[in-house]
Design a protein around this motif. Structure first.
Motif, PDB file in Angstrom:
ATOM      1  N   ASP A 203      12.413  29.962   9.673  1.00 34.94           N
ATOM      2  CA  ASP A 203      12.850  31.269   9.183  1.00 34.94           C
ATOM      3  C   ASP A 203      11.683  32.194   8.873  1.00 34.94           C
ATOM      4  OD1 ASP A 203      15.572  30.665   9.359  1.00 34.94           O
ATOM      5  OD2 ASP A 203      15.543  29.678   7.409  1.00 34.94           O
ATOM      6  N   LEU A 204      10.554  31.958   9.520  1.00 37.65           N
ATOM      7  CA  LEU A 204       9.395  32.829   9.387  1.00 37.65           C
ATOM      8  C   LEU A 204       8.808  33.057  10.771  1.00 37.65           C
ATOM      9  CD1 LEU A 204       7.507  31.343   6.289  1.00 37.65           C
ATOM     10  CD2 LEU A 204       8.513  33.626   6.433  1.00 37.65           C
ATOM     11  N   PRO A 205       8.239  34.225  11.020  1.00 32.42           N
ATOM     12  CA  PRO A 205       7.592  34.441  12.311  1.00 32.42           C
ATOM     13  C   PRO A 205       6.340  33.574  12.441  1.00 32.42           C
ATOM     14  CG  PRO A 205       7.142  36.263  10.836  1.00 32.42           C
ATOM     15  CD  PRO A 205       8.176  35.410  10.155  1.00 32.42           C
ATOM     16  N   ALA A 206       5.978  33.269  13.669  1.00 31.81           N
ATOM     17  CA  ALA A 206       4.760  32.501  13.902  1.00 31.81           C
ATOM     18  C   ALA A 206       3.552  33.288  13.424  1.00 31.81           C
ATOM     19  CB  ALA A 206       4.628  32.179  15.389  1.00 31.81           C
ATOM     20  N   LEU A 207       2.575  32.591  12.870  1.00 31.64           N
ATOM     21  CA  LEU A 207       1.328  33.242  12.489  1.00 31.64           C
ATOM     22  C   LEU A 207       0.562  33.644  13.745  1.00 31.64           C
ATOM     23  CD1 LEU A 207       0.070  30.978   9.562  1.00 31.64           C
ATOM     24  CD2 LEU A 207       0.788  33.367   9.384  1.00 31.64           C
TER      25      LEU A 207
ATOM     26  N   HIS B  26      -6.140  32.549   8.002  1.00 36.01           N
ATOM     27  CA  HIS B  26      -5.078  33.553   7.986  1.00 36.01           C
ATOM     28  C   HIS B  26      -4.899  34.078   6.561  1.00 36.01           C
ATOM     29  CE1 HIS B  26      -4.229  31.437  11.749  1.00 36.01           C
ATOM     30  NE2 HIS B  26      -3.553  32.510  12.125  1.00 36.01           N
ATOM     31  N   ILE B  27      -4.831  35.391   6.446  1.00 33.58           N
ATOM     32  CA  ILE B  27      -4.642  36.053   5.153  1.00 33.58           C
ATOM     33  C   ILE B  27      -3.327  36.810   5.189  1.00 33.58           C
ATOM     34  CG2 ILE B  27      -5.515  37.801   3.562  1.00 33.58           C
ATOM     35  CD1 ILE B  27      -8.321  37.263   4.726  1.00 33.58           C
ATOM     36  N   ILE B  28      -2.534  36.674   4.131  1.00 37.57           N
ATOM     37  CA  ILE B  28      -1.356  37.507   3.946  1.00 37.57           C
ATOM     38  C   ILE B  28      -1.596  38.373   2.719  1.00 37.57           C
ATOM     39  CG2 ILE B  28       1.118  37.561   3.490  1.00 37.57           C
ATOM     40  CD1 ILE B  28       1.413  34.927   4.892  1.00 37.57           C
TER      41      ILE B  28
ATOM     42  N   PRO C 196     -10.833  36.548   9.409  1.00 35.63           N
ATOM     43  CA  PRO C 196      -9.552  35.837   9.585  1.00 35.63           C
ATOM     44  C   PRO C 196      -8.477  36.753  10.164  1.00 35.63           C
ATOM     45  CG  PRO C 196     -10.460  35.480   7.378  1.00 35.63           C
ATOM     46  CD  PRO C 196     -11.268  36.563   8.002  1.00 35.63           C
ATOM     47  N   GLU C 197      -7.425  36.122  10.681  1.00 35.41           N
ATOM     48  CA  GLU C 197      -6.237  36.875  11.071  1.00 35.41           C
ATOM     49  C   GLU C 197      -5.558  37.392   9.799  1.00 35.41           C
ATOM     50  OE1 GLU C 197      -5.223  37.547  14.046  1.00 35.41           O
ATOM     51  OE2 GLU C 197      -6.422  36.192  15.292  1.00 35.41           O
ATOM     52  N   VAL C 198      -5.005  38.602   9.887  1.00 34.17           N
ATOM     53  CA  VAL C 198      -4.386  39.204   8.704  1.00 34.17           C
ATOM     54  C   VAL C 198      -2.943  39.590   9.012  1.00 34.17           C
ATOM     55  CG1 VAL C 198      -4.499  41.054   6.988  1.00 34.17           C
ATOM     56  CG2 VAL C 198      -6.605  40.134   7.969  1.00 34.17           C
ATOM     57  N   VAL C 199      -2.060  39.260   8.085  1.00 34.65           N
ATOM     58  CA  VAL C 199      -0.670  39.702   8.127  1.00 34.65           C
ATOM     59  C   VAL C 199      -0.438  40.577   6.905  1.00 34.65           C
ATOM     60  CG1 VAL C 199       1.748  39.001   8.033  1.00 34.65           C
ATOM     61  CG2 VAL C 199       0.117  37.637   9.360  1.00 34.65           C
ATOM     62  N   HIS C 200      -0.051  41.817   7.126  1.00 34.44           N
ATOM     63  CA  HIS C 200       0.262  42.712   6.009  1.00 34.44           C
ATOM     64  C   HIS C 200       1.776  42.775   5.831  1.00 34.44           C
ATOM     65  CE1 HIS C 200      -3.825  44.422   6.932  1.00 34.44           C
ATOM     66  NE2 HIS C 200      -3.873  44.334   5.615  1.00 34.44           N
ATOM     67  N   TRP C 201       2.206  42.771   4.574  1.00 35.62           N
ATOM     68  CA  TRP C 201       3.638  42.901   4.325  1.00 35.62           C
ATOM     69  C   TRP C 201       3.907  43.934   3.242  1.00 35.62           C
ATOM     70  CZ3 TRP C 201       4.739  37.209   2.393  1.00 35.62           C
ATOM     71  CH2 TRP C 201       4.077  36.983   1.197  1.00 35.62           C
ATOM     72  N   GLY C 202       5.149  44.382   3.201  1.00 35.29           N
ATOM     73  CA  GLY C 202       5.550  45.368   2.200  1.00 35.29           C
ATOM     74  C   GLY C 202       5.827  44.713   0.857  1.00 35.29           C
ATOM     75  N   HIS C 203       6.117  45.543  -0.120  1.00 38.91           N
ATOM     76  CA  HIS C 203       6.388  45.048  -1.468  1.00 38.91           C
ATOM     77  C   HIS C 203       7.831  44.552  -1.588  1.00 38.91           C
ATOM     78  CE1 HIS C 203       2.619  46.247  -3.266  1.00 38.91           C
ATOM     79  NE2 HIS C 203       2.712  47.426  -2.681  1.00 38.91           N
ATOM     80  N   VAL C 204       8.035  43.645  -2.539  1.00 35.12           N
ATOM     81  CA  VAL C 204       9.373  43.172  -2.880  1.00 35.12           C
ATOM     82  C   VAL C 204       9.914  44.037  -4.006  1.00 35.12           C
ATOM     83  CG1 VAL C 204      10.732  41.269  -3.810  1.00 35.12           C
ATOM     84  CG2 VAL C 204       8.877  40.793  -2.219  1.00 35.12           C
ATOM     85  N   GLN C 205      11.107  44.558  -3.811  1.00 32.18           N
ATOM     86  CA  GLN C 205      11.787  45.335  -4.839  1.00 32.18           C
ATOM     87  C   GLN C 205      13.011  44.543  -5.305  1.00 32.18           C
ATOM     88  OE1 GLN C 205      11.045  49.857  -3.467  1.00 32.18           O
ATOM     89  NE2 GLN C 205      12.018  48.598  -1.911  1.00 32.18           N
ATOM     90  N   LEU C 206      13.128  44.370  -6.603  1.00 31.14           N
ATOM     91  CA  LEU C 206      14.120  43.476  -7.184  1.00 31.14           C
ATOM     92  C   LEU C 206      15.209  44.275  -7.884  1.00 31.14           C
ATOM     93  CD1 LEU C 206      14.478  40.351  -7.646  1.00 31.14           C
ATOM     94  CD2 LEU C 206      13.386  40.704  -9.860  1.00 31.14           C
ATOM     95  N   ASP C 207      16.461  43.859  -7.712  1.00 33.69           N
ATOM     96  CA  ASP C 207      17.547  44.524  -8.421  1.00 33.69           C
ATOM     97  C   ASP C 207      17.886  43.750  -9.706  1.00 33.69           C
ATOM     98  OD1 ASP C 207      18.958  42.265  -7.674  1.00 33.69           O
ATOM     99  OD2 ASP C 207      20.542  43.330  -6.620  1.00 33.69           O
ATOM    100  N   ALA C 208      18.838  44.231 -10.436  1.00 30.51           N
ATOM    101  CA  ALA C 208      19.477  43.536 -11.569  1.00 30.51           C
ATOM    102  C   ALA C 208      18.674  43.562 -12.871  1.00 30.51           C
ATOM    103  CB  ALA C 208      19.793  42.076 -11.211  1.00 30.51           C
TER     104      ALA C 208
END
Length: 572
Positions: free
Chosen positions: A95-99, A305-307, A331-343
């Protein structure tokens, strides 16, 4: 907007429009690309009002291309970003993309690099969840490295080191190694000295305001051409603590004409007067900035690999200058967006939570109202439930919304089978019983596990029911596990009717607690504390037991005090 800036805007707009269109296999939209465009190019912000007008025609041209033509064009302009999109599409059983390029390295090595300025909030769980899962997927290696070289603005909390390691274990992972950057200051000094010898760094005594003006004007600092011997001497004086805070810094020579002013001759070391809280590091006053320290450590421990967050794209660009001086491969770098939490009403911010605790608005890091891992843990949420929810977010560069209902659904699957059922009545209304009901009720401990047996609940002369469950005059109700009653003259009269009255849909089913023999219970919830009474068997439960209070929800038993039992509400 001058011609040079306009040309850059046009190039970047085309790139982001193509990326958006290829990723979603649909037409691009000006509004959708503005966030990534401005985030990657902060120097465009002064022209924010003009950019949509420049972007519109370019986006229209992109939308006129076929999907294949768009892909071919982005392969020319941004092959790395295209590879990231294609990797995200290759989801498998993990359930994750390949690095990127993971198959081409001997061992995938990653790091989780927290700043130990306080316990973790829920958003922090994403990094160890994803990195730990990648470690398992590639049979790789990962470490926890505490980036604790800022004793002033992000001052370390001495308890947070162990708290964070406990949270990593709670989420289901054990790091292969643990480092504390504050143990490694001499290593950073050694690499700074080598960088100076290579002509890649210089000492600078400009004020922050003066250098900012020079940098933004594309002008070189007057200290930039110091001879190596002078830089070495002044850096050793920094190490010896001979300068005051703000008096001297060590800068990395980059490109004074770089299109992004933030990358022009950035600071690698600065003076800090505030002592580090760890005794082993308390004597140091010359501290590396995070981008320098982190870049050096990534190389020395062999990170492949850096996330990191998409807002930290400049970090990779800064570190590449240092890597180029040392002739290292980045290193290889994967950038991701922020997590926004409800509740939650409380911000998902370590500093904000700490302020609320210090002000007495929260009881502590594990207050059920706090969006922290300590809080979820005390509420009986399993770490696996959080990890699975984080994995489900993937590694998209867009900001992602995490619904707490996802964590709750995951947790329900994990605890439902093992959680016995009990009655808990909130703010109960006492009603006498009449008509000779059974002296004891015997509902099952769990409806799906007859082998666990039944509960024994003494009935007595009256019961407690929730105010909303008090029936209308002459109406009938079914007290769960006990039987059918009719509400007559302020009394529940036992009618001895069969369960068929419920099946026919004419009788409501409610839970209850004996008015005489019960357990006073405080249920701590995200909305505040709830008080009521539970059936007597709750007193025999052990702390950490999870239960389902019928018609209320799941809860974790926290403790038994002299006067009451305290439980933490998990979720419905």
């Amino acid at each position: 907007m001058d011609d040079e800036v306009r040309e850059r805007v046009e190039r970047e707009v085309e790139k982001h429009a193509l990326l958006n269109a290829v990723k979603h296999e649909s037409d691009a939209d000006v509004g959708a690309i503005m966030g990534p465009l401005m985030g990657e190019n902060p120097d465009f912000r002064p022209h924010g009002g003009e950019i949509p007008g420049v972007a519109g025609p370019i986006v229209s041209e992109v939308n006129a291309l076929s999907h294949e033509a768009r892909r071919d064009r982005i392969a020319e302009l941004a092959p790395d970003e295209l590879a990231e999109i294609e990797a995200e599409d290759e989801e498998d059983e993990w359930d994750l993309p390949a690095l990127p390029n993971a198959e081409g390295v001997e061992e995938v090595r990653m790091r989780c690099a927290p700043n130990p300025n306080g316990p973790w909030h829920v958003g922090h769980a994403r990094m160890p969840a994803v990195i730990g899962t990648y470690r398992e997927r590639y049979d790789g290696w990962f470490c926890v490295r505490f980036d604790d070289t800022d004793p002033e603005t992000k001052r370390p909390d001495l308890d947070a080191y162990d708290d964070i390691l406990d949270d990593v274990e709670y989420l289901g992972f054990e790091p292969d190694a643990v480092y504390r950057a504050s143990d490694r200051v001499e290593t950073y000094y050694e690499h700074a000295r080598e960088l100076i010898e290579l002509g890649g760094a210089y000492t600078c005594s400009c004020s922050g305001e003066t250098f900012s003006d020079l940098k933004n004007d594309g002008e070189a600092c007057p200290h930039r051409e110091k001879d190596v011997a002078t830089v070495q001497e002044e850096f050793e004086a920094m190490v010896a603590g001979e300068y005051d805070s703000g008096e001297m810094v060590l800068r990395v020579k980059t490109d004074i004409d770089h299109k992004n002013p933030a990358l022009r001759d950035f600071v690698a070391f600065r003076m800090i007067d505030t002592p580090h809280p760890r005794d082993v590091a308390s004597e140091y006053r010359c501290w590396p900035m995070l981008d320098f320290q982190s870049g050096i450590d990534d190389q020395l421990v062999g990170v492949t690999h850096i996330i990191r967050g998409i807002d930290l794209q400049d970090s990779a660009k800064k570190q590449r200058f240092v890597y180029d001086y040392f002739d290292w491969e980045y290193p290889e770098v994967v950038h991701w967006g922020h997590v926004q939490l409800d509740a939650y009403d409380v911000p998902m911010s370590t500093s904000s939570i700490k302020e609320l605790i210090d002000a007495g608005d929260l009881d502590g890091w594990d207050d059920p109202r706090a969006p922290t891992l300590a809080s979820l843990r005390r509420r009986g949420i399993r770490g696996d439930a959080i990890t699975d929810a984080m994995i489900g977010l993937g590694t998209s560069t867009s900001n992602v919304d995490l619904a707490m209902s996802t964590i709750y659904a995951n947790n329900r699957e994990l605890i439902d089978d093992g959680s016995d059922r009990y009655f808990f009545v909130r703010d109960g209304t006492e009603i006498p019983l009449g008509g000779s009901p059974p002296a004891e009720a015997n509902p099952p401990l769990h409806p799906d596990h007859e082998d666990r047996g039944d509960r024994a609940i003494p009935v007595g002369d009256a019961v407690l029911v929730e105010p909303a469950d008090v029936p209308d005059r002459e109406a009938s109700v079914w007290l769960k596990g006990l039987g059918c009653f009719q509400y007559t003259r302020d009394t529940l009269q036992y009618t001895d009717e069969s369960i068929d009255v419920v099946r026919e849909g004419d009788v409501d089913v409610i839970h209850w607690a004996p008015a005489d023999e019960n357990v006073s219970l405080q249920l701590r919830t995200m909305g505040g504390d709830v008080f009521g009474h539970a059936e007597p068997g709750v007193a025999a439960l052990d702390p950490d037991d999870t239960v389902q209070f019928v018609r209320v929800g799941f809860a974790r038993i926290d403790r038994h005090d002299d006067e009451e039992t305290v439980a933490y509400f998990s979720h419905p």
